[in-house]
Motif scaffolding. Sequence first.
Motif, PDB file in Angstrom:
ATOM      1  N   GLU A  93       4.224 -10.388   2.122  1.00 33.08           N
ATOM      2  CA  GLU A  93       4.743 -10.033   0.800  1.00 33.08           C
ATOM      3  C   GLU A  93       4.041  -8.769   0.328  1.00 33.08           C
ATOM      4  O   GLU A  93       2.810  -8.715   0.260  1.00 33.08           O
ATOM      5  CB  GLU A  93       4.514 -11.171  -0.193  1.00 33.08           C
ATOM      6  N   ALA A  94       4.836  -7.749   0.022  1.00 36.92           N
ATOM      7  CA  ALA A  94       4.258  -6.457  -0.382  1.00 36.92           C
ATOM      8  C   ALA A  94       5.268  -5.682  -1.206  1.00 36.92           C
ATOM      9  O   ALA A  94       6.440  -6.068  -1.323  1.00 36.92           O
ATOM     10  CB  ALA A  94       3.830  -5.663   0.847  1.00 36.92           C
ATOM     11  N   ASP A  95       4.803  -4.574  -1.778  1.00 34.50           N
ATOM     12  CA  ASP A  95       5.649  -3.750  -2.637  1.00 34.50           C
ATOM     13  C   ASP A  95       6.209  -2.534  -1.918  1.00 34.50           C
ATOM     14  O   ASP A  95       7.344  -2.122  -2.178  1.00 34.50           O
ATOM     15  CB  ASP A  95       4.846  -3.293  -3.860  1.00 34.50           C
ATOM     16  N   ILE A  96       5.406  -1.934  -1.020  1.00 36.20           N
ATOM     17  CA  ILE A  96       5.858  -0.742  -0.301  1.00 36.20           C
ATOM     18  C   ILE A  96       5.357  -0.780   1.138  1.00 36.20           C
ATOM     19  O   ILE A  96       4.368  -1.445   1.452  1.00 36.20           O
ATOM     20  CB  ILE A  96       5.384   0.573  -0.970  1.00 36.20           C
ATOM     21  N   VAL A  97       6.060  -0.062   1.990  1.00 36.97           N
ATOM     22  CA  VAL A  97       5.642   0.173   3.371  1.00 36.97           C
ATOM     23  C   VAL A  97       5.358   1.655   3.516  1.00 36.97           C
ATOM     24  O   VAL A  97       6.139   2.491   3.044  1.00 36.97           O
ATOM     25  CB  VAL A  97       6.738  -0.242   4.374  1.00 36.97           C
ATOM     26  N   GLY A 155      13.041  -5.308   4.267  1.00 37.91           N
ATOM     27  CA  GLY A 155      13.601  -5.080   2.947  1.00 37.91           C
ATOM     28  C   GLY A 155      12.606  -4.513   1.957  1.00 37.91           C
ATOM     29  O   GLY A 155      12.936  -4.291   0.784  1.00 37.91           O
ATOM     30  N   ILE A 156      11.382  -4.263   2.391  1.00 39.03           N
ATOM     31  CA  ILE A 156      10.358  -3.661   1.524  1.00 39.03           C
ATOM     32  C   ILE A 156      10.554  -2.150   1.541  1.00 39.03           C
ATOM     33  O   ILE A 156      10.662  -1.546   2.612  1.00 39.03           O
ATOM     34  CB  ILE A 156       8.940  -4.023   2.015  1.00 39.03           C
ATOM     35  N   PRO A 157      10.619  -1.498   0.389  1.00 38.72           N
ATOM     36  CA  PRO A 157      10.900  -0.055   0.356  1.00 38.72           C
ATOM     37  C   PRO A 157       9.868   0.771   1.132  1.00 38.72           C
ATOM     38  O   PRO A 157       8.665   0.487   1.080  1.00 38.72           O
ATOM     39  CB  PRO A 157      10.840   0.291  -1.135  1.00 38.72           C
ATOM     40  N   TYR A 158      10.365   1.775   1.833  1.00 41.90           N
ATOM     41  CA  TYR A 158       9.474   2.721   2.514  1.00 41.90           C
ATOM     42  C   TYR A 158       9.110   3.841   1.558  1.00 41.90           C
ATOM     43  O   TYR A 158       9.973   4.399   0.867  1.00 41.90           O
ATOM     44  CB  TYR A 158      10.152   3.304   3.755  1.00 41.90           C
ATOM     45  N   ARG A 190      -1.585   8.863  -4.783  1.00 39.78           N
ATOM     46  CA  ARG A 190      -2.037   7.890  -5.782  1.00 39.78           C
ATOM     47  C   ARG A 190      -0.873   7.357  -6.614  1.00 39.78           C
ATOM     48  O   ARG A 190      -0.790   6.156  -6.909  1.00 39.78           O
ATOM     49  CB  ARG A 190      -3.093   8.521  -6.691  1.00 39.78           C
ATOM     50  N   GLY A 191       0.027   8.224  -7.015  1.00 37.31           N
ATOM     51  CA  GLY A 191       1.144   7.801  -7.857  1.00 37.31           C
ATOM     52  C   GLY A 191       2.075   6.814  -7.182  1.00 37.31           C
ATOM     53  O   GLY A 191       2.838   6.116  -7.853  1.00 37.31           O
ATOM     54  N   ILE A 192       2.015   6.737  -5.861  1.00 39.29           N
ATOM     55  CA  ILE A 192       2.863   5.812  -5.105  1.00 39.29           C
ATOM     56  C   ILE A 192       2.142   4.504  -4.813  1.00 39.29           C
ATOM     57  O   ILE A 192       2.713   3.416  -4.912  1.00 39.29           O
ATOM     58  CB  ILE A 192       3.331   6.457  -3.792  1.00 39.29           C
ATOM     59  N   VAL A 193       0.862   4.582  -4.428  1.00 39.76           N
ATOM     60  CA  VAL A 193       0.158   3.383  -3.951  1.00 39.76           C
ATOM     61  C   VAL A 193      -0.615   2.658  -5.043  1.00 39.76           C
ATOM     62  O   VAL A 193      -0.969   1.478  -4.885  1.00 39.76           O
ATOM     63  CB  VAL A 193      -0.798   3.743  -2.785  1.00 39.76           C
ATOM     64  N   GLU A 194      -0.891   3.310  -6.160  1.00 40.55           N
ATOM     65  CA  GLU A 194      -1.729   2.709  -7.195  1.00 40.55           C
ATOM     66  C   GLU A 194      -1.096   1.426  -7.737  1.00 40.55           C
ATOM     67  O   GLU A 194       0.074   1.396  -8.140  1.00 40.55           O
ATOM     68  CB  GLU A 194      -1.953   3.697  -8.337  1.00 40.55           C
ATOM     69  N   GLY A 195      -1.873   0.354  -7.687  1.00 40.36           N
ATOM     70  CA  GLY A 195      -1.416  -0.924  -8.192  1.00 40.36           C
ATOM     71  C   GLY A 195      -0.448  -1.654  -7.281  1.00 40.36           C
ATOM     72  O   GLY A 195       0.048  -2.728  -7.640  1.00 40.36           O
ATOM     73  N   LYS A 196      -0.172  -1.118  -6.115  1.00 37.47           N
ATOM     74  CA  LYS A 196       0.831  -1.687  -5.215  1.00 37.47           C
ATOM     75  C   LYS A 196       0.180  -2.451  -4.059  1.00 37.47           C
ATOM     76  O   LYS A 196      -0.938  -2.155  -3.633  1.00 37.47           O
ATOM     77  CB  LYS A 196       1.705  -0.574  -4.632  1.00 37.47           C
ATOM     78  N   ALA A 236      -7.483   4.955  -3.832  1.00 38.91           N
ATOM     79  CA  ALA A 236      -6.374   5.505  -4.618  1.00 38.91           C
ATOM     80  C   ALA A 236      -5.714   4.441  -5.485  1.00 38.91           C
ATOM     81  O   ALA A 236      -4.720   4.718  -6.159  1.00 38.91           O
ATOM     82  CB  ALA A 236      -5.337   6.125  -3.681  1.00 38.91           C
ATOM     83  N   GLY A 237      -6.259   3.228  -5.470  1.00 42.43           N
ATOM     84  CA  GLY A 237      -5.789   2.199  -6.379  1.00 42.43           C
ATOM     85  C   GLY A 237      -4.873   1.148  -5.784  1.00 42.43           C
ATOM     86  O   GLY A 237      -4.313   0.326  -6.539  1.00 42.43           O
ATOM     87  N   ALA A 238      -4.682   1.132  -4.474  1.00 38.57           N
ATOM     88  CA  ALA A 238      -3.847   0.103  -3.865  1.00 38.57           C
ATOM     89  C   ALA A 238      -4.430  -1.275  -4.143  1.00 38.57           C
ATOM     90  O   ALA A 238      -5.640  -1.506  -3.969  1.00 38.57           O
ATOM     91  CB  ALA A 238      -3.738   0.330  -2.362  1.00 38.57           C
ATOM     92  N   ALA A 239      -3.584  -2.205  -4.585  1.00 37.85           N
ATOM     93  CA  ALA A 239      -4.059  -3.549  -4.910  1.00 37.85           C
ATOM     94  C   ALA A 239      -4.402  -4.324  -3.648  1.00 37.85           C
ATOM     95  O   ALA A 239      -5.385  -5.075  -3.618  1.00 37.85           O
ATOM     96  CB  ALA A 239      -2.990  -4.293  -5.710  1.00 37.85           C
ATOM     97  N   GLU A 240      -3.579  -4.165  -2.624  1.00 37.59           N
ATOM     98  CA  GLU A 240      -3.811  -4.804  -1.332  1.00 37.59           C
ATOM     99  C   GLU A 240      -3.363  -3.834  -0.239  1.00 37.59           C
ATOM    100  O   GLU A 240      -2.438  -3.044  -0.452  1.00 37.59           O
ATOM    101  CB  GLU A 240      -3.009  -6.115  -1.202  1.00 37.59           C
ATOM    102  N   VAL A 241      -4.020  -3.911   0.909  1.00 33.63           N
ATOM    103  CA  VAL A 241      -3.608  -3.114   2.067  1.00 33.63           C
ATOM    104  C   VAL A 241      -3.477  -4.056   3.260  1.00 33.63           C
ATOM    105  O   VAL A 241      -4.467  -4.641   3.715  1.00 33.63           O
ATOM    106  CB  VAL A 241      -4.606  -1.981   2.387  1.00 33.63           C
ATOM    107  N   HIS A 242      -2.256  -4.213   3.725  1.00 34.73           N
ATOM    108  CA  HIS A 242      -1.963  -5.064   4.871  1.00 34.73           C
ATOM    109  C   HIS A 242      -1.654  -4.167   6.073  1.00 34.73           C
ATOM    110  O   HIS A 242      -0.677  -3.409   6.043  1.00 34.73           O
ATOM    111  CB  HIS A 242      -0.783  -5.985   4.563  1.00 34.73           C
TER     112      HIS A 242
END
Length: 469
Positions: A283-287, A306-309, A343-349, A374-380
Amino acid sequence: MLAEIKGLNEECGVFGIYGHEKAAEMTYYGLHALQHRGQEGAGIVTSDKEALHIHKGIGLINDVFSEGQIKNLPGNSAIGHVRYTTQGGGGYENVQPLVFRSQTSGLALCHNGNLVNAFALKSNLEAQGSILQTTSDTEVVAHLIKRSGHLPLEEAIKQALGMIKGAYAFIIMTEDTMYVALDPRGFRPLSLGKLGESYVVASETCAFDLIGAKYEREVKPGELLIINEDGLRSTTYSSPMSRTLCSMEYVYFSRPDSNVNGLNVHASRKVMGKQLAKEAPVEADIVTGVPDSSISAAIGYSEASGIPYEIGLVKNRYVGRTFIQPSQELREKGVKMKLSPVRGIVEGKRVVMIDDSIVRGTTSRRIVNLLKEAGAAEVHVRIASPPIVNPCYYGIDTSTKGELIAANYSLEEMRKEIGADSLAFLSVDGLESSIVKEDTLEQGICHACFTGKYPTEIYPDTLNPAYKE
C-alpha cells in the motif's frame, strides 16, 4: 562489514563497420551510443587496405577523440571499443582495440566479456616464450592466433577461439578483412546491421539507430562472420550450445531503446515491473524509479498496481557515475550529487522506490535516506531482479561473495541496513518469465549471479587471483 567495492560495473561495448568511406566517423558515433557500457577508455582502429591506424586513450569518447584525430584515421573499415575494467585492470596499455603487427600484416581486436580460463592460458603461453604486453585477457587470443603456425588466418582464429572459455564477443580486423565471433553460449549481445552496402556490428542495436543503419539479425552463438570485399560469409567455429544470454543485459546494462535477442529492453523491464507488483504488492501513494535503468520497471509496477507513477528522483546529467569514485566516502557523496529527490512530490507520501538491483547496498541506503530527508513518510524498496548472491566470472566485476550484501545478510537484515520500511526482490522465475519468450531467437538466460548455476566450468584454481573467493 562488507568488502569495499565499486558498484555494479558495466561490461564493454564493441563496434565495427566494413566498407564505409567515413568508417572512423561512423565508429565514433557508434561508440557514443555504447558509452554507457564503458567509461574508462575508448579506442578506434581503421584500415585503409595498406595499414592499420589507431587512436585510443583513457576517459570518455569526447575526452579521447577530437575532430582532427578522427580525420587522422583513414580507411573504409574500422573497429572500436569502450571499456570498463573487468579482468586485467586499468591503464592505457589495456585500452582496446589492441593492435599487433608482424612482418607481413597487422591484426587488431576488441572484446566484450571475460575469459574464465585466461589465467591458465597466459601461464602456458609464458612458459612457451610469449611476452605479454598487457594484463588484459583479450591479448591471449592474439597470441593463440599467431601460435597456430602456418594455418590460414580464418582457421587460426577458429582454432584460437576453440581454446578459450567464457563469455566473449570479438571483432578482429586485418588490413582487408573483418572477423566477428560470439561465444558458443551467446552470453553477450551482438548484432549485425547494414548501412547502405556497408556491414555494421555492435554490442547493442541503439548504435545502429544513431548512425542510421538497419538491423539485420543477431550474431549466433558459436558463429564466425567473415566480412571483406567479397561480402559477408557465415561459418561456425563451435557447435552452438543452449543460449545463456546474460540476464543483467535486460536488468541493467543495455539501453532501453536497444533490442536484445529479439526483445526490446524497455518493454522487458516494464514486464519485470509488472511481475514485481504481482509478487510484492504494498500500500503506497506513489511509485518512483531510480534513474535511468529502473524507470521502465517503475512504470510497469505502477501500471500493474494502480499506484501513480511520479518522478520522485531527478538525475544530474553532468555528474559522473558514482562507482568510478576512488573511495567509499566520495562514492556516498557522489550519490547525493548525482540524484536529487523532488520534495514537492515525495513529501508526506508513502513511496515505492523501484531499483534494478542491489550489489553492496550502499547506494540503496543513500537513496532511501535522500527520500526520507525530503519528507517521504515511508519508503518501500522493490528490486526488479533477484538478490545477487554469487560472483560473476563472465564480465561483471563482482568477484567475491564478500562484496555482495544479499550473500551475507537475510532479507530483514538488508532492509534494516538500507533503512527501508519494506524490501522485496523479483523472483528468479519472475525474471525468467519476463525475458524468455517462445518467439525469441534462442532460449535461455544466465542467472548464475542469482542461483549459483554457472553455465560453464569456472576453473577456480586457474582464475586470476583477484577473482577468487
